[in-house]
Design an enzyme around this catalytic site. Sequence first.
Site, mmCIF file in Angstrom:
data_model
loop_
_atom_site.group_PDB
_atom_site.id
_atom_site.type_symbol
_atom_site.label_atom_id
_atom_site.label_comp_id
_atom_site.label_asym_id
_atom_site.label_seq_id
_atom_site.Cartn_x
_atom_site.Cartn_y
_atom_site.Cartn_z
ATOM 1 N N TYR A 1 62.799 132.019 15.010
ATOM 2 C CA TYR A 1 61.792 132.786 15.749
ATOM 3 C C TYR A 1 60.886 133.593 14.818
ATOM 4 C CZ TYR A 1 64.754 131.752 19.815
ATOM 5 O OH TYR A 1 65.493 131.115 20.783
ATOM 6 N N LYS B 1 75.474 124.975 12.875
ATOM 7 C CA LYS B 1 75.271 123.523 12.945
ATOM 8 C C LYS B 1 75.356 123.024 11.498
ATOM 9 C CE LYS B 1 74.214 119.835 15.385
ATOM 10 N NZ LYS B 1 75.195 119.227 16.285
ATOM 11 N N ASP C 1 77.042 122.880 19.439
ATOM 12 C CA ASP C 1 77.140 122.003 20.616
ATOM 13 C C ASP C 1 78.545 122.098 21.223
ATOM 14 O OD1 ASP C 1 77.733 120.945 18.136
ATOM 15 O OD2 ASP C 1 77.146 118.890 18.605
ATOM 16 N N ASP D 1 70.557 133.285 21.296
ATOM 17 C CA ASP D 1 69.698 133.435 22.468
ATOM 18 C C ASP D 1 70.239 132.553 23.607
ATOM 19 O OD1 ASP D 1 67.567 133.984 24.097
ATOM 20 O OD2 ASP D 1 66.075 132.882 22.930
ATOM 21 N N ASP E 1 72.975 133.700 26.973
ATOM 22 C CA ASP E 1 72.593 133.472 28.373
ATOM 23 C C ASP E 1 73.651 132.629 29.089
ATOM 24 O OD1 ASP E 1 70.338 134.955 28.426
ATOM 25 O OD2 ASP E 1 68.964 133.317 28.931
#
Length: 360
Positions: free
Chosen positions: A146, A195, A227, A251, A255
């Site tokens: 970001y 990852k 994942d 992020d 959620d």
Amino acid sequence: MGYTIGLIRGDGIGPEIVTEAKKVLDAAAEKYGHEFRYVEMLLGGASIDATGVPLTDETITEAKKCDAVLMGSIGGDAAVSPWYKLEPSKRPEAGLLGIRKALGLFANLRPAYLYKELNAACPLKEEIIGDGFDLVVVRELTGGLYFGARRTEVLNGKETATDTLVYNEDEIRRIAHQAFQIARKRRNKVTSVDKANVLDSSRLWRKVTAEVAKEYPEVTLENMLVDNCAMQLVRDPAQFDVILTENMFGDILSDEASMITGSIGMLSSASLNETSFGLYEPSHGSAPDIAGQGKANPIATILSAAMMLRYSLNLNTEADAVEEAVQKALTAGYRTPDIWSEGMKKVSTSEMGDKIAELL
Ligand code: NAD
């Protein structure tokens, strides 16, 4: 002892829920013999209305003088609010990004806890819920994809977009320390999510996190690919204590973690910097659809205040007491409309605050 607490009431339901959190903090101060001084400051839409901008230098200066800041949510209904006719950098949300940056808040904590009284709201099957779950996502907030360089250009005749995911070892080290220190106050387990089978930034993340882990021998570190973590959260959430991860993964996973509790009005959050200072706010937004109607659930904000007691003021007994009072209010059957079910006692925002303060 005396503490200075900044209060940002915010927009929509913000003023209502902050009033209730303050009520509970005052009850805790009285019970445990502390003095909480409150400094009110503006942010978001309320700041635009009063000053023309979503964040003023005055708010930043005042916030820096406080031990911690407790905030309601900011923002309005983009379809009708005049704030969203302003250019993006002048809108309410720009104030939130601005204050996080100005205060150097790099660690975002989002707990996801399932109260057994609210099992019915949890979208997972009963055999998965079991005895419930209690985890916290520690998300790096100021680096990664970001904040890396980005551009869109025409390459070989095709429009091409590039984003970059950058982390240096210091950025990883400081968030890893936060996660391990938080794990020590909980159940001594950190799951670092990355990852590393694909990304260089993840391989560095894994290396630095393993180094930091050596300083916390009582805490167990496990690594998990992002994942797999997304799957494990809905397969067996009870396995997690602290999930440590970079900005974008955090992020998304935070959620997901909040979604599996099923009750948005119950979820607290904190953003911390390198000192004990933090900005504490509910995970939900300003809910303009129910603002001013006494329907808002103040518990997320009250639990954010409990996090503030624990992480910024180091008042663990007081934090436990607030969390227990919330638990008792639920056990006694008090429910705001968002979590109400047949047979429970429906209460307003301020009645819920009164009950929790009383039970403290
Ligand atoms: P929202 O979280 O405000 O509302 C989503 C739904 O959940 C609504 O139906 C709302 O009534 C309900 N809800 C939320 N909190 C509740 C509570 N405490 N009690 C009972 N019901 C509750 O999300 P949204 O509608 O997408 O956003 C509204 C505004 O909030 C937007 O301006 C958005 O930008 C802003 N927002 C701010 C923050 C923040 O301040 N950190 C975070 C998210 C959204």
